[in-house]
Enzyme design. Structure first.
Site, PDB file in Angstrom:
ATOM      1  N   ARG A  54     -57.288  34.816 -37.561  1.00  0.00           N
ATOM      2  CA  ARG A  54     -57.256  33.369 -37.343  1.00  0.00           C
ATOM      3  C   ARG A  54     -58.458  32.718 -38.020  1.00  0.00           C
ATOM      4  O   ARG A  54     -58.357  31.651 -38.611  1.00  0.00           O
ATOM      5  CB  ARG A  54     -57.250  33.028 -35.852  1.00  0.00           C
ATOM      6  CG  ARG A  54     -57.454  31.524 -35.584  1.00  0.00           C
ATOM      7  CD  ARG A  54     -57.220  31.119 -34.141  1.00  0.00           C
ATOM      8  NE  ARG A  54     -57.770  32.040 -33.173  1.00  0.00           N
ATOM      9  CZ  ARG A  54     -59.065  32.086 -32.823  1.00  0.00           C
ATOM     10  NH1 ARG A  54     -59.951  31.297 -33.399  1.00  0.00           N
ATOM     11  NH2 ARG A  54     -59.469  32.940 -31.888  1.00  0.00           N
ATOM     12  N   TYR A 107     -44.156   9.311 -45.227  1.00  0.00           N
ATOM     13  CA  TYR A 107     -43.273  10.360 -44.720  1.00  0.00           C
ATOM     14  C   TYR A 107     -43.060  10.170 -43.218  1.00  0.00           C
ATOM     15  O   TYR A 107     -43.993   9.886 -42.467  1.00  0.00           O
ATOM     16  CB  TYR A 107     -43.898  11.723 -45.020  1.00  0.00           C
ATOM     17  CG  TYR A 107     -43.262  12.875 -44.293  1.00  0.00           C
ATOM     18  CD1 TYR A 107     -41.892  13.103 -44.368  1.00  0.00           C
ATOM     19  CD2 TYR A 107     -44.031  13.741 -43.536  1.00  0.00           C
ATOM     20  CE1 TYR A 107     -41.307  14.165 -43.688  1.00  0.00           C
ATOM     21  CE2 TYR A 107     -43.462  14.807 -42.858  1.00  0.00           C
ATOM     22  CZ  TYR A 107     -42.103  15.015 -42.939  1.00  0.00           C
ATOM     23  OH  TYR A 107     -41.536  16.059 -42.264  1.00  0.00           O
ATOM     24  N   ASP A 179     -52.269  11.983 -49.773  1.00  0.00           N
ATOM     25  CA  ASP A 179     -51.210  12.987 -49.731  1.00  0.00           C
ATOM     26  C   ASP A 179     -50.697  13.144 -51.163  1.00  0.00           C
ATOM     27  O   ASP A 179     -50.065  12.250 -51.714  1.00  0.00           O
ATOM     28  CB  ASP A 179     -50.096  12.533 -48.787  1.00  0.00           C
ATOM     29  CG  ASP A 179     -49.023  13.597 -48.589  1.00  0.00           C
ATOM     30  OD1 ASP A 179     -48.811  14.408 -49.510  1.00  0.00           O
ATOM     31  OD2 ASP A 179     -48.385  13.605 -47.526  1.00  0.00           O
ATOM     32  N   LYS A 204     -43.502  22.331 -50.368  1.00  0.00           N
ATOM     33  CA  LYS A 204     -42.789  21.639 -51.427  1.00  0.00           C
ATOM     34  C   LYS A 204     -43.097  22.250 -52.803  1.00  0.00           C
ATOM     35  O   LYS A 204     -42.852  23.427 -53.018  1.00  0.00           O
ATOM     36  CB  LYS A 204     -43.124  20.154 -51.364  1.00  0.00           C
ATOM     37  CG  LYS A 204     -43.039  19.532 -49.956  1.00  0.00           C
ATOM     38  CD  LYS A 204     -41.714  19.740 -49.263  1.00  0.00           C
ATOM     39  CE  LYS A 204     -41.513  18.885 -48.018  1.00  0.00           C
ATOM     40  NZ  LYS A 204     -42.445  19.123 -46.918  1.00  0.00           N
TER      41      LYS A 204
END
Length: 385
Positions: A54, A107, A179, A204
Protein backbone atom coordinates in the site's frame (compact mmCIF):
# COMPACT_ATOMS: atom_id res chain seq x y z
CA UNK A 1 21.58 7.33 -15.58
CA UNK A 2 18.53 9.20 -14.28
CA UNK A 3 15.29 8.84 -16.24
CA UNK A 4 15.18 12.63 -16.40
CA UNK A 5 18.30 12.61 -18.61
CA UNK A 6 17.40 9.84 -21.04
CA UNK A 7 15.90 12.23 -23.57
CA UNK A 8 13.70 15.26 -23.87
CA UNK A 9 11.72 13.60 -26.66
CA UNK A 10 8.32 12.27 -25.60
CA UNK A 11 8.40 9.05 -27.58
CA UNK A 12 11.73 8.01 -26.05
CA UNK A 13 10.68 8.93 -22.53
CA UNK A 14 7.45 6.97 -22.92
CA UNK A 15 9.41 3.78 -23.59
CA UNK A 16 12.31 4.25 -21.18
CA UNK A 17 11.27 6.43 -18.21
CA UNK A 18 10.66 4.18 -15.19
CA UNK A 19 11.40 1.10 -17.29
CA UNK A 20 14.73 0.11 -15.76
CA UNK A 21 15.94 -3.34 -16.74
CA UNK A 22 15.50 -5.92 -13.98
CA UNK A 23 18.85 -6.14 -12.11
CA UNK A 24 18.49 -9.89 -11.48
CA UNK A 25 17.59 -11.14 -14.96
CA UNK A 26 18.05 -8.17 -17.29
CA UNK A 27 14.37 -8.30 -18.30
CA UNK A 28 13.62 -5.15 -20.27
CA UNK A 29 10.05 -4.97 -18.95
CA UNK A 30 9.66 -4.29 -15.20
CA UNK A 31 8.27 -7.37 -13.41
CA UNK A 32 4.82 -7.48 -11.88
CA UNK A 33 5.64 -7.45 -8.17
CA UNK A 34 2.48 -9.24 -7.04
CA UNK A 35 3.44 -9.02 -3.39
CA UNK A 36 1.99 -7.46 -0.25
CA UNK A 37 5.00 -7.36 2.08
CA UNK A 38 8.81 -7.38 1.92
CA UNK A 39 11.59 -9.03 3.95
CA UNK A 40 13.44 -6.49 6.08
CA UNK A 41 17.15 -6.66 6.86
CA UNK A 42 16.62 -6.12 10.56
CA UNK A 43 13.98 -3.92 12.15
CA UNK A 44 13.64 -0.83 9.98
CA UNK A 45 16.16 -2.13 7.45
CA UNK A 46 14.15 -1.73 4.26
CA UNK A 47 15.43 -2.89 0.87
CA UNK A 48 14.91 -0.05 -1.57
CA UNK A 49 12.40 1.57 0.77
CA UNK A 50 9.77 -1.16 0.38
CA UNK A 51 7.89 -2.55 3.38
CA UNK A 52 4.20 -2.91 2.39
CA UNK A 53 2.62 -2.54 -1.02
CA UNK A 54 0.00 0.00 0.00
CA UNK A 55 2.89 2.34 0.83
CA UNK A 56 4.98 1.47 -2.23
CA UNK A 57 5.34 -1.29 -4.80
CA UNK A 58 8.15 -1.52 -7.39
CA UNK A 59 5.78 -1.94 -10.34
CA UNK A 60 3.73 1.07 -9.23
CA UNK A 61 6.93 3.04 -8.66
CA UNK A 62 7.96 2.36 -12.26
CA UNK A 63 4.62 3.67 -13.52
CA UNK A 64 4.72 6.73 -11.26
CA UNK A 65 8.20 7.63 -12.52
CA UNK A 66 7.00 7.20 -16.09
CA UNK A 67 3.96 9.44 -15.54
CA UNK A 68 6.02 12.19 -13.93
CA UNK A 69 8.47 12.16 -16.83
CA UNK A 70 5.74 12.28 -19.50
CA UNK A 71 3.97 15.24 -17.85
CA UNK A 72 7.21 17.04 -17.00
CA UNK A 73 6.35 16.88 -13.30
CA UNK A 74 8.24 16.41 -10.06
CA UNK A 75 6.08 13.60 -8.63
CA UNK A 76 3.63 11.11 -10.06
CA UNK A 77 1.19 9.00 -8.07
CA UNK A 78 -0.96 6.13 -9.35
CA UNK A 79 -4.39 5.27 -7.92
CA UNK A 80 -7.07 2.62 -8.20
CA UNK A 81 -9.24 4.90 -10.38
CA UNK A 82 -9.43 8.45 -11.66
CA UNK A 83 -12.00 9.34 -9.01
CA UNK A 84 -9.77 7.87 -6.29
CA UNK A 85 -7.04 10.23 -7.49
CA UNK A 86 -9.46 13.17 -7.44
CA UNK A 87 -10.68 12.29 -3.95
CA UNK A 88 -7.12 12.15 -2.61
CA UNK A 89 -6.31 15.49 -4.22
CA UNK A 90 -9.37 17.24 -2.81
CA UNK A 91 -8.83 15.93 0.70
CA UNK A 92 -5.20 17.01 0.54
CA UNK A 93 -5.83 20.52 -0.77
CA UNK A 94 -9.05 21.41 1.01
CA UNK A 95 -10.57 21.84 4.45
CA UNK A 96 -14.19 22.46 5.47
CA UNK A 97 -15.21 25.96 4.45
CA UNK A 98 -12.90 26.13 1.44
CA UNK A 99 -14.22 26.84 -2.06
CA UNK A 100 -13.49 25.38 -5.50
CA UNK A 101 -14.36 26.67 -8.96
CA UNK A 102 -15.44 23.82 -11.24
CA UNK A 103 -16.26 23.87 -14.97
CA UNK A 104 -19.79 24.08 -16.32
CA UNK A 105 -18.88 21.14 -18.58
CA UNK A 106 -17.29 18.45 -16.44
CA UNK A 107 -17.28 14.69 -16.28
CA UNK A 108 -20.38 13.47 -14.46
CA UNK A 109 -18.37 11.49 -11.91
CA UNK A 110 -16.34 14.57 -11.01
CA UNK A 111 -19.52 16.59 -10.53
CA UNK A 112 -21.00 13.83 -8.37
CA UNK A 113 -17.87 13.82 -6.21
CA UNK A 114 -18.20 17.56 -5.57
CA UNK A 115 -21.99 17.72 -5.26
CA UNK A 116 -22.72 14.56 -3.29
CA UNK A 117 -19.52 13.73 -1.41
CA UNK A 118 -17.19 16.68 -0.88
CA UNK A 119 -20.07 19.11 -0.24
CA UNK A 120 -21.13 17.00 2.76
CA UNK A 121 -17.65 17.62 4.15
CA UNK A 122 -18.29 21.35 4.14
CA UNK A 123 -16.44 22.27 0.93
CA UNK A 124 -18.22 24.84 -1.22
CA UNK A 125 -18.12 24.92 -5.02
CA UNK A 126 -19.44 27.06 -7.82
CA UNK A 127 -19.64 26.65 -11.57
CA UNK A 128 -17.92 28.77 -14.21
CA UNK A 129 -17.41 28.63 -17.95
CA UNK A 130 -13.67 27.98 -17.79
CA UNK A 131 -13.28 28.74 -21.50
CA UNK A 132 -13.84 32.38 -20.45
CA UNK A 133 -11.02 33.61 -18.17
CA UNK A 134 -13.19 36.51 -17.02
CA UNK A 135 -15.86 34.07 -15.83
CA UNK A 136 -13.25 32.16 -13.84
CA UNK A 137 -11.99 35.36 -12.25
CA UNK A 138 -15.54 36.38 -11.32
CA UNK A 139 -16.23 32.98 -9.71
CA UNK A 140 -13.25 33.14 -7.37
CA UNK A 141 -13.94 34.09 -3.75
CA UNK A 142 -11.61 34.78 -0.81
CA UNK A 143 -12.17 31.12 0.18
CA UNK A 144 -11.15 29.67 -3.19
CA UNK A 145 -8.33 27.18 -2.82
CA UNK A 146 -8.53 25.46 -6.21
CA UNK A 147 -9.70 26.02 -9.77
CA UNK A 148 -10.63 22.80 -11.59
CA UNK A 149 -10.36 22.57 -15.38
CA UNK A 150 -10.98 19.94 -18.05
CA UNK A 151 -9.55 20.76 -21.46
CA UNK A 152 -10.80 19.42 -23.78
CA UNK A 153 -13.84 18.98 -21.59
CA UNK A 154 -16.18 16.03 -21.29
CA UNK A 155 -18.50 15.79 -23.21
CA UNK A 156 -18.79 19.19 -24.93
CA UNK A 157 -15.12 19.44 -25.94
CA UNK A 158 -14.69 22.93 -24.50
CA UNK A 159 -11.21 24.43 -24.46
CA UNK A 160 -9.66 26.39 -21.59
CA UNK A 161 -6.63 28.62 -21.97
CA UNK A 162 -4.47 26.92 -19.34
CA UNK A 163 -1.83 29.65 -19.09
CA UNK A 164 -4.43 32.40 -18.68
CA UNK A 165 -6.41 30.55 -16.00
CA UNK A 166 -3.19 29.51 -14.24
CA UNK A 167 -2.32 33.18 -13.80
CA UNK A 168 -5.80 33.96 -12.45
CA UNK A 169 -5.56 31.10 -9.95
CA UNK A 170 -2.05 32.11 -8.92
CA UNK A 171 -3.12 35.72 -8.34
CA UNK A 172 -5.88 34.41 -6.05
CA UNK A 173 -3.55 32.11 -4.13
CA UNK A 174 -5.35 29.03 -5.48
CA UNK A 175 -4.07 25.86 -7.13
CA UNK A 176 -4.92 25.10 -10.75
CA UNK A 177 -5.93 21.49 -11.34
CA UNK A 178 -6.16 20.29 -14.95
CA UNK A 179 -7.83 17.03 -15.94
CA UNK A 180 -5.68 16.04 -18.91
CA UNK A 181 -7.44 12.75 -19.64
CA UNK A 182 -8.77 13.69 -23.09
CA UNK A 183 -5.53 15.27 -24.32
CA UNK A 184 -2.92 13.03 -22.62
CA UNK A 185 0.61 14.36 -22.03
CA UNK A 186 1.48 13.58 -25.65
CA UNK A 187 -0.88 16.25 -26.93
CA UNK A 188 -0.76 18.71 -24.02
CA UNK A 189 1.38 19.33 -20.92
CA UNK A 190 -0.51 21.57 -18.47
CA UNK A 191 2.32 21.81 -15.92
CA UNK A 192 4.49 23.58 -18.49
CA UNK A 193 1.65 26.10 -18.93
CA UNK A 194 1.40 26.93 -15.24
CA UNK A 195 -0.91 24.26 -13.78
CA UNK A 196 -0.09 22.93 -10.31
CA UNK A 197 -1.56 19.43 -10.61
CA UNK A 198 -2.55 17.20 -13.51
CA UNK A 199 -5.28 14.56 -13.09
CA UNK A 200 -5.70 11.50 -15.28
CA UNK A 201 -8.09 8.66 -15.61
CA UNK A 202 -5.49 6.09 -16.63
CA UNK A 203 -8.41 3.90 -17.68
CA UNK A 204 -8.66 5.91 -20.87
CA UNK A 205 -5.91 6.78 -23.37
CA UNK A 206 -2.98 6.13 -21.05
CA UNK A 207 -3.96 2.46 -20.70
CA UNK A 208 -5.43 2.54 -24.17
CA UNK A 209 -6.86 -0.95 -24.46
CA UNK A 210 -10.04 -0.93 -22.30
CA UNK A 211 -8.55 -3.52 -19.95
CA UNK A 212 -7.56 -1.55 -16.85
CA UNK A 213 -9.01 0.96 -14.37
CA UNK A 214 -6.67 3.51 -12.82
CA UNK A 215 -6.00 7.14 -12.01
CA UNK A 216 -3.05 9.46 -11.52
CA UNK A 217 -1.90 12.76 -10.09
CA UNK A 218 1.24 14.54 -11.27
CA UNK A 219 2.54 17.65 -9.53
CA UNK A 220 4.82 20.47 -10.49
CA UNK A 221 5.94 20.90 -6.88
CA UNK A 222 7.83 18.27 -4.87
CA UNK A 223 6.34 19.41 -1.55
CA UNK A 224 2.77 19.03 -2.79
CA UNK A 225 3.75 15.67 -4.23
CA UNK A 226 4.93 14.53 -0.79
CA UNK A 227 1.69 15.70 0.81
CA UNK A 228 -0.33 13.77 -1.76
CA UNK A 229 1.83 10.68 -1.24
CA UNK A 230 1.14 10.84 2.50
CA UNK A 231 -2.61 10.95 1.89
CA UNK A 232 -2.37 8.25 -0.78
CA UNK A 233 -0.83 5.91 1.78
CA UNK A 234 -3.19 7.00 4.56
CA UNK A 235 -6.30 6.56 2.43
CA UNK A 236 -5.13 3.50 0.54
CA UNK A 237 -6.77 3.69 -2.90
CA UNK A 238 -3.57 2.72 -4.70
CA UNK A 239 -3.09 1.16 -8.12
CA UNK A 240 -2.40 -2.56 -7.93
CA UNK A 241 0.78 -4.01 -9.47
CA UNK A 242 -0.91 -5.67 -12.45
CA UNK A 243 -2.96 -2.55 -13.23
CA UNK A 244 0.23 -0.49 -12.98
CA UNK A 245 1.99 -2.87 -15.35
CA UNK A 246 -0.85 -2.64 -17.88
CA UNK A 247 -0.78 1.17 -17.90
CA UNK A 248 3.02 1.17 -18.14
CA UNK A 249 2.65 -1.04 -21.21
CA UNK A 250 0.06 1.37 -22.61
CA UNK A 251 2.13 4.54 -22.27
CA UNK A 252 4.84 3.05 -24.50
CA UNK A 253 2.55 3.27 -27.54
CA UNK A 254 0.69 6.42 -26.48
CA UNK A 255 2.24 8.68 -29.11
CA UNK A 256 1.50 6.46 -32.10
CA UNK A 257 -2.01 5.75 -30.87
CA UNK A 258 -2.82 9.41 -30.27
CA UNK A 259 -1.56 10.33 -33.73
CA UNK A 260 -4.00 7.80 -35.24
CA UNK A 261 -6.86 8.75 -32.90
CA UNK A 262 -6.43 12.40 -33.89
CA UNK A 263 -6.14 11.66 -37.59
CA UNK A 264 -9.30 9.54 -37.59
CA UNK A 265 -11.26 11.97 -35.41
CA UNK A 266 -10.44 14.86 -37.74
CA UNK A 267 -11.91 12.96 -40.69
CA UNK A 268 -14.95 11.90 -38.67
CA UNK A 269 -15.60 15.48 -37.53
CA UNK A 270 -15.29 16.75 -41.09
CA UNK A 271 -17.80 14.20 -42.38
CA UNK A 272 -20.26 14.91 -39.57
CA UNK A 273 -20.04 18.66 -40.14
CA UNK A 274 -21.37 18.11 -43.67
CA UNK A 275 -24.14 15.63 -42.77
CA UNK A 276 -27.73 16.85 -43.13
CA UNK A 277 -28.90 15.22 -39.86
CA UNK A 278 -26.14 16.77 -37.75
CA UNK A 279 -26.90 20.22 -36.34
CA UNK A 280 -23.47 20.87 -34.79
CA UNK A 281 -20.12 19.15 -34.35
CA UNK A 282 -18.01 19.72 -31.24
CA UNK A 283 -14.35 19.12 -32.08
CA UNK A 284 -11.54 21.58 -31.34
CA UNK A 285 -9.79 20.67 -34.58
CA UNK A 286 -12.52 22.34 -36.62
CA UNK A 287 -11.68 25.98 -37.45
CA UNK A 288 -15.20 27.05 -36.47
CA UNK A 289 -14.84 25.63 -32.95
CA UNK A 290 -14.74 28.61 -30.51
CA UNK A 291 -11.66 27.19 -28.78
CA UNK A 292 -9.78 26.23 -31.93
CA UNK A 293 -7.10 28.90 -31.72
CA UNK A 294 -6.37 28.23 -28.05
CA UNK A 295 -6.29 24.48 -28.66
CA UNK A 296 -3.90 24.94 -31.59
CA UNK A 297 -1.65 27.01 -29.32
CA UNK A 298 -1.46 24.58 -26.40
CA UNK A 299 -2.02 21.17 -28.01
CA UNK A 300 0.10 19.14 -30.43
CA UNK A 301 -3.07 17.85 -32.13
CA UNK A 302 -6.77 17.75 -31.28
CA UNK A 303 -7.37 14.27 -29.92
CA UNK A 304 -9.80 11.46 -30.56
CA UNK A 305 -13.01 12.68 -28.92
CA UNK A 306 -15.87 14.06 -31.03
CA UNK A 307 -19.37 15.03 -29.93
CA UNK A 308 -22.25 16.03 -32.17
CA UNK A 309 -25.93 16.97 -31.98
CA UNK A 310 -28.62 15.61 -34.26
CA UNK A 311 -31.97 16.62 -35.62
CA UNK A 312 -34.94 14.93 -33.99
CA UNK A 313 -33.96 15.41 -30.36
CA UNK A 314 -33.17 12.85 -27.69
CA UNK A 315 -34.83 9.83 -29.24
CA UNK A 316 -33.02 10.40 -32.51
CA UNK A 317 -29.69 10.62 -30.69
CA UNK A 318 -30.40 7.39 -28.84
CA UNK A 319 -31.35 5.70 -32.10
CA UNK A 320 -28.05 6.73 -33.71
CA UNK A 321 -26.22 5.09 -30.80
CA UNK A 322 -28.29 1.93 -31.13
CA UNK A 323 -27.79 1.65 -34.90
CA UNK A 324 -23.98 1.85 -34.82
CA UNK A 325 -22.15 -1.40 -35.58
CA UNK A 326 -18.41 -0.72 -35.74
CA UNK A 327 -18.73 1.85 -32.98
CA UNK A 328 -19.50 -0.11 -29.82
CA UNK A 329 -22.25 1.27 -27.57
CA UNK A 330 -20.57 1.68 -24.23
CA UNK A 331 -19.28 4.06 -21.58
CA UNK A 332 -15.65 5.08 -21.11
CA UNK A 333 -13.30 6.16 -23.89
CA UNK A 334 -9.72 6.16 -25.09
CA UNK A 335 -9.34 2.53 -26.16
CA UNK A 336 -8.15 1.35 -29.55
CA UNK A 337 -11.75 0.44 -30.42
CA UNK A 338 -14.31 3.11 -31.28
CA UNK A 339 -17.13 3.75 -28.80
CA UNK A 340 -20.41 5.65 -29.04
CA UNK A 341 -22.69 6.78 -26.23
CA UNK A 342 -25.56 9.05 -25.24
CA UNK A 343 -24.10 11.23 -22.44
CA UNK A 344 -27.45 12.39 -21.10
CA UNK A 345 -28.56 8.84 -20.30
CA UNK A 346 -25.15 7.31 -19.67
CA UNK A 347 -21.92 8.95 -18.47
CA UNK A 348 -23.53 12.27 -17.53
CA UNK A 349 -26.85 11.14 -16.08
CA UNK A 350 -25.66 12.39 -12.66
CA UNK A 351 -25.66 16.03 -13.85
CA UNK A 352 -29.32 16.02 -14.94
CA UNK A 353 -31.12 19.04 -13.55
CA UNK A 354 -27.90 20.86 -12.67
CA UNK A 355 -25.98 23.67 -14.34
CA UNK A 356 -23.89 20.96 -16.01
CA UNK A 357 -26.80 19.16 -17.71
CA UNK A 358 -25.86 18.15 -21.25
CA UNK A 359 -28.07 18.51 -24.34
CA UNK A 360 -30.46 15.61 -24.83
CA UNK A 361 -29.65 15.42 -28.54
CA UNK A 362 -25.91 14.95 -27.92
CA UNK A 363 -23.91 11.92 -29.05
CA UNK A 364 -20.31 11.38 -27.91
CA UNK A 365 -17.74 9.40 -29.88
CA UNK A 366 -14.43 7.98 -28.80
CA UNK A 367 -12.85 7.55 -32.21
CA UNK A 368 -10.57 4.51 -32.26
CA UNK A 369 -7.71 3.47 -34.51
CA UNK A 370 -9.63 1.25 -36.95
CA UNK A 371 -9.62 1.98 -40.66
CA UNK A 372 -11.30 5.36 -40.89
CA UNK A 373 -13.36 4.41 -43.96
CA UNK A 374 -15.13 1.76 -41.88
CA UNK A 375 -15.84 4.33 -39.17
CA UNK A 376 -17.23 6.86 -41.62
CA UNK A 377 -19.45 4.30 -43.31
CA UNK A 378 -20.76 3.11 -39.94
CA UNK A 379 -21.69 6.61 -38.81
CA UNK A 380 -23.36 7.36 -42.11
CA UNK A 381 -25.57 4.30 -41.86
CA UNK A 382 -26.32 5.02 -38.19
CA UNK A 383 -27.41 8.55 -39.08
CA UNK A 384 -29.28 7.42 -42.16
CA UNK A 385 -27.65 8.22 -45.48
Amino acid sequence: MSDRHISQHFETLAIHAGNTADPLTGAVVPPIYQVSTYKQDGVGGLRGGYEYSRSANPTRTALEENLAALEGGRRGLAFASGLAAEDCLLRTLLSPGDHVVIPNDAYGGTFRLFAKVVARWGVEWSVADTSDPAAVRAAITPKTKAVWVETPSNPLLGITDIAAVAQIARDAGAKLVVDNTFATPYLQQPLSLGADVVVHSLTKYMGGHSDVVGGALITADETLGEELAYHQNAMGAVAGPFDSWLVLRGTKTLSVRMDRHSENATKVADMLSRHARVTSVLYPGLPEHPGHEVAAKQMRSFGGMVSFRVTGGEEAAVEVCNRAKVFTLGESLGGVESLIEHPGRMTHASVAGSALEVPADLVRLSVGIENVEDLLEDLQQALGK
